[in-house]
Design an enzyme around this catalytic site. Structure first.
Site, PDB file in Angstrom:
ATOM      1  N   LYS A  38       0.754  -1.272  -0.034  1.00 32.16           N
ATOM      2  CA  LYS A  38       0.199   0.019  -0.088  1.00 32.16           C
ATOM      3  C   LYS A  38       0.873   1.315  -0.003  1.00 32.16           C
ATOM      4  O   LYS A  38       0.445   2.244  -0.592  1.00 32.16           O
ATOM      5  CB  LYS A  38      -0.924   0.100   1.101  1.00 32.16           C
ATOM      6  CG  LYS A  38      -0.338   0.301   2.436  1.00 32.16           C
ATOM      7  CD  LYS A  38      -1.313   0.304   3.672  1.00 32.16           C
ATOM      8  CE  LYS A  38      -0.776   0.851   4.846  1.00 32.16           C
ATOM      9  NZ  LYS A  38       0.007   2.172   4.819  1.00 32.16           N
ATOM     10  N   THR A  39       1.913   1.220   0.675  1.00 25.95           N
ATOM     11  CA  THR A  39       2.760   2.442   0.768  1.00 25.95           C
ATOM     12  C   THR A  39       3.269   2.821  -0.420  1.00 25.95           C
ATOM     13  O   THR A  39       3.345   3.948  -0.627  1.00 25.95           O
ATOM     14  CB  THR A  39       3.848   2.096   1.803  1.00 25.95           C
ATOM     15  OG1 THR A  39       3.447   1.811   3.107  1.00 25.95           O
ATOM     16  CG2 THR A  39       4.783   3.566   1.893  1.00 25.95           C
ATOM     17  N   ASP A 230      -3.520   7.986   4.537  1.00 19.89           N
ATOM     18  CA  ASP A 230      -2.921   6.667   4.748  1.00 19.89           C
ATOM     19  C   ASP A 230      -3.575   6.072   6.222  1.00 19.89           C
ATOM     20  O   ASP A 230      -4.031   6.975   7.114  1.00 19.89           O
ATOM     21  CB  ASP A 230      -1.542   6.775   4.851  1.00 19.89           C
ATOM     22  CG  ASP A 230      -0.802   5.340   5.028  1.00 19.89           C
ATOM     23  OD1 ASP A 230      -1.407   4.507   4.499  1.00 19.89           O
ATOM     24  OD2 ASP A 230       0.464   5.273   5.493  1.00 19.89           O
ATOM     25  N   GLU A 231      -3.678   4.778   6.281  1.00 18.37           N
ATOM     26  CA  GLU A 231      -4.067   4.076   7.313  1.00 18.37           C
ATOM     27  C   GLU A 231      -5.589   4.536   7.692  1.00 18.37           C
ATOM     28  O   GLU A 231      -5.795   4.780   8.758  1.00 18.37           O
ATOM     29  CB  GLU A 231      -3.214   3.974   8.494  1.00 18.37           C
ATOM     30  CG  GLU A 231      -1.957   3.646   8.386  1.00 18.37           C
ATOM     31  CD  GLU A 231      -1.699   2.192   8.239  1.00 18.37           C
ATOM     32  OE1 GLU A 231      -2.800   1.600   8.312  1.00 18.37           O
ATOM     33  OE2 GLU A 231      -0.524   1.557   8.074  1.00 18.37           O
ATOM     34  N   GLN A 261      -7.556  -4.445   9.345  1.00 15.70           N
ATOM     35  CA  GLN A 261      -6.446  -4.105  10.593  1.00 15.70           C
ATOM     36  C   GLN A 261      -6.828  -2.951  11.294  1.00 15.70           C
ATOM     37  O   GLN A 261      -5.896  -2.160  11.791  1.00 15.70           O
ATOM     38  CB  GLN A 261      -5.044  -3.612   9.960  1.00 15.70           C
ATOM     39  CG  GLN A 261      -4.583  -5.031   8.789  1.00 15.70           C
ATOM     40  CD  GLN A 261      -3.232  -4.597   8.452  1.00 15.70           C
ATOM     41  OE1 GLN A 261      -2.214  -4.548   8.949  1.00 15.70           O
ATOM     42  NE2 GLN A 261      -3.224  -4.706   7.003  1.00 15.70           N
ATOM     43  N   ARG A 614       1.912 -10.953  10.377  1.00 17.40           N
ATOM     44  CA  ARG A 614       3.272 -10.199  10.743  1.00 17.40           C
ATOM     45  C   ARG A 614       4.364 -11.142  10.404  1.00 17.40           C
ATOM     46  O   ARG A 614       5.285 -10.919  10.214  1.00 17.40           O
ATOM     47  CB  ARG A 614       3.554  -9.819  12.056  1.00 17.40           C
ATOM     48  CG  ARG A 614       2.560  -8.724  12.870  1.00 17.40           C
ATOM     49  CD  ARG A 614       2.618  -7.506  12.045  1.00 17.40           C
ATOM     50  NE  ARG A 614       1.341  -7.636  11.152  1.00 17.40           N
ATOM     51  CZ  ARG A 614       1.183  -6.811  10.221  1.00 17.40           C
ATOM     52  NH1 ARG A 614       1.895  -5.874   9.979  1.00 17.40           N
ATOM     53  NH2 ARG A 614       0.101  -6.802   9.465  1.00 17.40           N
TER      54      ARG A 614
END
Length: 756
Positions: A38-39, A230-231, A261, A614
């Site tokens: 995504k980044t 973002d997020e 998330q 993770r």
């Protein structure tokens, strides 16, 4: 990074990522699954606007949640577009809106150089107000008041609305805090008088600015043609309303996030922002990034099977081209101490056999108090570690406070312990009085304890009375230490000192964590006493053992090559090759405090999803059959979340698991895992088959199970045995189920009902 003259950076993207970059106009929501890049999409999208669409960087606002994320994004964008990236309005919500507020401060009656109070400043002011209002600071604890005010501001509730809202007034009265609204009012007025805003004001006042000064709102709406967030799943009501207003004119708003998330509701994050985004922007284009580049197929599919159980979600099918990878290992321990030992042993052996480094491993847990058993086990194996987002268990303030009480009770000459506890909890013995005692002891060549017992020769008034009370308290503790075992004595000291009561009454997240930590220390003492190998069960022997364990040299050496330990909340955004998720038990994970509603339980499940994702290569899950809670060894049940994992992705690890027999409290899932027989092809996870067992379902004796027999499985439904493997101890049956397809089952664990 040199991309040359062409737009070659697009060549490195998969089709959905590329679509997320080049779809620049109109409202857009990019749902980015774990590990889906995504980044990269967000940064290339901004770079694409500047480089290919000639958008002025000054007209782009990009909002993040951390300065680190903003810095990394700016650096990546600069590698594509050059110095123009420095002109972006990019940063955290607080930093960007503080910039706007400084420019428009006069509209709200502030100078442009207003002060920004940090958390300590705010709490200090609240403490002063409570004192000035002659309120009991044991009832109006500064942390509780601060969090109440912060929550109100993040919901955009002003002090006027708060005082006029009967629900808030009723809640405060029920909690024996009827003056909360007045404290809120006074706090806001004092901040304004001091030309100061706290962190929450930076959001609250931006909303006020845009609501009350439409000319200002219009100016920034025209300035910012593109708004990116973002997020997005972590935004609260206040943050979302600001971005929504800013994008109202041009409608060029792009939000990137993953509802799966969303794990910060306790900080005010509202998952409804992402779930209902389309209602506010009907022309919304939704792009889903579903290819995971981080983890093995097993880990990705297992995570999918978990999150699939949540009702409140945006559906997506995360998949990966990575290798199938190893099955997830389930480790069963008899108790939490053994759990630590088993995890440490697994790390030690994996390191040696696979030639790995400490930094390849991470241990994740639901609460900080769980770190204690892990720390001790790693130290015994001489494995270097680092706790992220916290301090070593035995270095936490509340732990050192109680240990200091124990130390001073055993040794009345322990000056450092005395200084720590003599006015803890507050009993009216200030630092000046303590210095008088220390000086008197030095000048008269006697111990501090002797001065305390004869304090009226050196100190008078209320301080002398308070010290007399303290001396009496310590003497009673001394008697307990001499007559009782370490656990009984420590429990009495924790209770009668007032430490437990003070922590218990602090209902903030931090307060609850500190209370749990002290309980965990008492659990450790109980384990010490109950250990049959412990010869001396007195508190002095325990303190000696702890003094050896808490040598921090092992925690400081090793540079960056350390095992990482942290709560799952702290792990969000990180990744590790090998991950252990420990404490997979009911009332621990999911937390007992998160079982009152479906929304809370689904947030806990999202937290488990974050933990699973993770891991890049291998994942271990561990649970204990027994765990010390509040000084008692309690029987535990494996977490319901373990049942959420499709059983074809998990196996019981017998090598590292406890050799004890399973207790009756173990739920059936632990005996019901299927074997690892899977294709190495790129098999995507499909929705789990739901089967309701027949009313008369009872597992049959499968010792004579044969090919051709019809069977029923409690999870997979009805099927026919098509192949038997009876070689060795692990007898297996391949069954073709009507709906679930072919499954190879270990008959030791599988529950099959043979149909007549």
């Amino acid at each position: 990074m040199n991309f040359g003259e062409s737009i070659s950076y697009l060549d490195s993207l998969n089709p959905p990522q590329r679509e997320g970059v080049v779809t620049t106009d109109g409202p857009c929501m990019i749902i980015a699954g774990a590990g889906s890049g995504k980044t990269r999409v967000l940064t290339y999208r901004i770079a694409h606007l500047i480089r290919e669409h000639d958008v002025d960087p000054f007209s782009i606002m990009a909002l993040t949640f951390t300065n680190k994320a903003a810095a990394e994004m700016r650096e990546r964008i600069e590698s594509v577009v050059g110095n123009d990236a420095r002109n972006l309005w990019m940063g955290t919500f607080h930093s960007v809106f503080a910039r706007i507020l400084r420019a428009e401060a006069s509209k709200l009656g502030y100078p442009s150089n207003f002060t920004i109070y940090d958390t300590d400043d705010s709490k200090s002011l609240i403490r002063a107000i409570i004192k000035e209002m002659n309120l009991d600071d044991k009832v109006y604890k500064q942390n509780v008041v601060y969090n109440r005010i912060s929550a109100a501001k993040n919901r955009l509730v002003s002090w006027r609305e708060y005082l006029n809202n009967p629900i808030y007034q009723s809640d405060d009265a029920a909690n024996m805090k009827p003056e909360m609204g007045k404290i809120y009012k006074t706090y806001v007025e004092r901040c304004f008088k001091a030309d100061a805003m706290d962190f929450d004001d930076l959001l609250f006042n931006t909303n006020v600015l845009f609501k009350e000064h439409l000319d200002v709102l219009n100016k920034y709406q025209q300035r910012f043609r593109y708004v990116l967030v973002d997020e997005f799943q972590d935004t609260n009501v206040s943050q979302y309303l600001i971005t929504k207003k800013l994008a109202a004119v041009h409608q060029n708003i792009a939000v990137v996030g993953d509802d799966a998330q969303s794990i910060y509701a306790f900080r005010g994050a509202d998952i409804q922002n992402i779930l209902n985004f389309e209602k506010d922007f009907p022309d919304l284009k939704v792009i889903k990034l579903e290819q995971n580049y981080r983890s093995t197929q097993t880990i990705v599919n297992a995570a999918n099977s978990v999150i699939d159980k949540n009702k409140g979600q945006l559906k997506k099918n995360v998949w990966t081209d990575n290798d199938s990878g190893d099955l997830i290992e389930l480790v069963k321990a008899n108790n939490d101490n053994e759990e630590g030992s088993l995890v440490a042993s697994a790390i030690f052996e994996e390191k040696n056999h696979q030639h790995l480094s400490n930094k390849d491993f991470a241990i994740l847990y639901r609460t900080n108090s769980q770190s204690r058993a892990m720390e001790e086990a790693l130290r015994r194996k001489n494995i270097k570690y680092r706790i992220v987002g916290g301090v070593s268990f035995y270095q936490r303030k509340e732990i050192k406070d109680l240990l200091s009480y124990l130390r001073f009770t055993v040794n009345h000459n322990d000056e450092q312990a005395l200084r720590r506890i003599i006015n803890l909890p507050k009993r009216g013995i200030g630092p000046t009085t303590v210095e008088k005692v220390v000086v008197a002891a030095d000048e008269n060549g006697v111990s501090i304890w002797e001065v305390l017992q004869n304090v009226r020769a050196f100190v008078d008034g209320r301080s002398a009375n308070a010290i007399d009370g303290f001396v009496t308290l310590i003497k009673s503790f001394k008697i307990a230490v001499e007559k009782k075992d370490a656990y009984e004595a420590a429990s009495q000291i924790a209770k009668n000192s007032g430490l437990l009561k003070e922590l218990y009454e602090d209902k903030t997240i931090e307060g609850l964590n500190r209370y749990e930590n002290v309980q965990e220390l008492l659990n450790a003492i109980k384990e010490f006493v109950d250990n049959p190998e412990t010869e001396d069960k007195q508190i002095g022997a325990f303190l000696q053992e702890i003094s050896l364990l808490t040598d921090q040299d092992t925690n400081k050496e090793g540079g960056d090559d350390v095992v990482t330990m942290m709560t799952i909340h702290m792990a969000k955004g990180l990744e590790f090759p090998y991950v252990f998720i420990v404490g997979m038990e009911e009332d621990l994970f999911p937390s007992q405090m998160m079982l009152s509603s479906r929304a809370d339980l689904e947030e806990e499940r999202r937290l488990f999803y974050v933990a699973i994702t993770r891991s890049k290569k291998r994942l271990w899950l561990s649970y204990a059959l027994n765990r010390y809670r509040f000084g008692r060894l309690k029987t535990c049940e494996p977490s319901r979340f373990l049942e959420d994992i499709d059983p074809s992705f998990i196996r019981v690890n017998k090598k590292y698991s406890s050799k004890t027999q399973a207790s009756p409290s173990e739920s059936y899932f632990a005996k019901n895992f299927v074997s690892n027989v899977r294709s190495n092809s790129n098999k995507k996870y499909t929705n789990q088959i739901v089967h309701t067992p027949s009313a008369d379902f009872t597992p049959s004796d499968t010792s004579n199970l044969a090919e051709g027999q019809k069977v029923e499985h409690p999870k997979f439904g009805f099927g026919e045995v098509i192949e038997m493997d009876i070689n060795g101890a692990n007898r297996k049956a391949k069954v073709k189920f009507d709906k679930a397809g072919e499954k190879t089952l270990l008959l030791t664990f599988a529950k099959l009902r043979i149909l007549e």
